[in-house]
Design an enzyme around this catalytic site. Structure first.
Site, PDB file in Angstrom:
ATOM      1  N   THR A 124      15.318  47.991  56.240  1.00 35.60           N
ATOM      2  CA  THR A 124      14.142  47.099  55.556  1.00 35.60           C
ATOM      3  C   THR A 124      14.153  45.752  55.546  1.00 35.60           C
ATOM      4  O   THR A 124      15.099  45.381  55.294  1.00 35.60           O
ATOM      5  CB  THR A 124      13.919  47.703  54.128  1.00 35.60           C
ATOM      6  OG1 THR A 124      13.985  48.983  53.886  1.00 35.60           O
ATOM      7  CG2 THR A 124      12.713  47.037  53.239  1.00 35.60           C
ATOM      8  N   LEU A 261       4.909  57.220  36.883  1.00 41.63           N
ATOM      9  CA  LEU A 261       4.121  56.731  35.726  1.00 41.63           C
ATOM     10  C   LEU A 261       5.123  57.139  34.406  1.00 41.63           C
ATOM     11  O   LEU A 261       4.254  57.467  33.434  1.00 41.63           O
ATOM     12  CB  LEU A 261       2.730  57.633  35.653  1.00 41.63           C
ATOM     13  CG  LEU A 261       1.619  56.824  35.072  1.00 41.63           C
ATOM     14  CD1 LEU A 261       1.261  55.512  35.506  1.00 41.63           C
ATOM     15  CD2 LEU A 261       0.251  57.739  35.037  1.00 41.63           C
ATOM     16  N   CYS A 271      17.147  48.679  45.999  1.00 41.90           N
ATOM     17  CA  CYS A 271      15.884  48.455  47.089  1.00 41.90           C
ATOM     18  C   CYS A 271      14.577  47.730  46.405  1.00 41.90           C
ATOM     19  O   CYS A 271      14.092  46.747  46.559  1.00 41.90           O
ATOM     20  CB  CYS A 271      15.604  49.913  47.265  1.00 41.90           C
ATOM     21  SG  CYS A 271      16.669  50.769  48.673  1.00 41.90           S
TER      22      CYS A 271
END
Length: 444
Positions: A124, A261, A271
């Site tokens: 990433t 949620l 991350c």
């Protein structure tokens, strides 16, 4: 001829990718500069906990399809597809990503690439990194234009990494602008991922910057969704409402959905926190900082949940931790992992310890890493040992073994029947019926 793969960097991402690709039938060579890690992996000893991965590692080693090395020269000679899987941690004292491992790996490998090959970035990285690395590759590789870069971001969830590698929900391929190189890179990636594509996994091609943005955008969205429901938890506490019922009602709206949620202590790990900060930093460098200012509040909401849990525990103890015993259940940032990087659970435990509380922690898998990260804390070898004599119990990581605890068993060893559910993982009625004072974030 079948492709031979190398995986550069054998941390969480690299070890998982190497073992899974070997299980698909490829010959794979994992490369790491850490000799101890290479030795452990070569012996079938996984340096971290990930469900289902160690059997794949051992199966690959036994088949002869999987090996590990610390030699870049051996890797360059072995493979024609090189996966770049090194870490991109947050820079000390900054929001930006530290790209020294990525840069170092390309600088070390590129001069050794003497035949046509594809370098596939999976790390990433900030948008714009792939374009820069493609220039480095072209400049340093003796193969010149025959060494091509593609960007193929990973979307692994800790605890589900094997499933996410072998059965991904999508494959994204960032391709070079030059048509011939792009066609070659796409062809090779389709061959490497043929098993997944045959199963119907979507294959999305894009340019370098778009492929880089896919991963960080996904993490930013997930972090935002988690912090949104936790912000609603703050409102619910002020309004004497129940955030779990609010979340349930929202989940039935197809535009919103119920995943990510779950209100609670917030996100952590290696991350989401560092990726959203690096995203903000890179947007600032590009002159688009205002576009991501909301992520600063996302980050702050996440940190506030930890502070709120400490405050709630202090309230339960009459306003002070001094002379009081606190049992903490959970150290990993999430269940089914031993990762304690930026762990909300350990952060809360350490804060209570700093304020004078006697804190004992237990986690089913993360004890070694937790001891290394927070040596001042006390640690136990079981749930009951951790809560023995506790004036309050904190459930901070929602492991199944904690979700299924018998309140009667714990009642026999605690000093006071008081529990704070930091993950909204327990049944309040069950615990209250057993005589416990039950409190949770965002609930009356």
């Amino acid at each position: 001829m079948a492709h031979r793969l190398t995986v550069i960097g054998t941390g969480y991402l690299g070890a998982t990718h190497a073992a899974c690709m070997a299980d698909l039938g490829f010959e794979v060579l994992g490369l790491d500069v850490d000799e101890e890690k290479v030795a452990r992996l070569s012996a079938g000893d996984l340096p971290f906990y990930e469900p289902g991965l160690e059997p794949l590692l051992r199966r690959g080693l036994a088949s002869g399809r999987l090996r590990f090395t610390s030699s870049y020269a051996e890797a360059a000679e072995f493979g024609d597809v090189h996966f770049l899987c090194v870490g991109t941690p947050q820079k000390a004292g900054e929001y930006a990503a530290d790209l020294s491992y990525v840069n170092g790996a390309v600088d070390a490998l590129a001069p050794l690439l003497r035949r046509p090959c594809l370098l596939v970035g999976k790390s990433t990285v900030p948008v714009g990194t792939a374009e820069r690395l493609a220039g480095t590759l072209a400049r340093l590789a003796p193969a010149g234009g025959d060494a091509v870069l593609a960007w193929n971001p990973e979307f692994l969830r800790e605890g589900f990494a094997v499933q996410d590698t072998l059965h991904p929900d999508r494959i994204v391929a960032g391709l070079p602008a030059e048509q011939g190189a792009a066609e070659h890179a796409e062809k090779v990636l389709r061959e490497v991922y043929a098993t997944m594509l045959a199963a119907g996994v979507p294959f999305i091609t894009a340019d370098y910057p778009t492929s880089e943005l896919v991963k960080v955008s996904a993490n930013a969205f997930l972090a935002t969704k988690i912090s949104f429901i936790n912000a609603m938890a703050e409102v619910c506490e002020a309004a004497h409402a129940d955030v779990t019922k609010l979340s349930e009602a929202l989940s039935y709206d197809d535009r919103i959905g119920g995943r990510f949620l779950g209100p609670g202590l917030g996100f952590g790990g290696g991350c989401l926190p560092k990726d959203i900060r690096a995203f903000m930093a890179r947007a600032g460098e590009l002159g688009a900082d205002q576009a991501l200012t909301f992520l600063r509040e996302v980050d702050e909401i996440n940190i506030r949940r930890r502070i709120r849990m400490v405050d709630l525990a202090r309230q339960q103890l009459g306003g002070s931790f001094i002379g009081r015993t606190v049992g903490v259940l959970g150290a990993a940032f999430k269940p089914d992992s031993d990762d304690v990087r930026d762990s909300p659970a350990l952060d809360v435990a350490a804060s209570i310890r700093a304020q004078g509380g006697k804190v004992t922690v237990y986690d089913p898998q993360a004890m070694r890493n937790a001891r290394r990260a927070q040596p001042s804390l006390d640690f136990a070898d079981s749930t009951l040992s951790a809560v023995r004599g506790a004036h309050v119990v904190l459930l901070l990581t929602e492991w199944k073994v904690f979700r299924e605890m018998d309140p009667g068993d714990l009642a026999e060893v605690v000093a006071e029947r008081s529990i704070l559910d930091g993950r909204n993982a327990l049944d309040p009625e069950l615990w209250r019926a057993a005589g416990w004072n039950y409190r949770a974030l965002g609930r009356p």
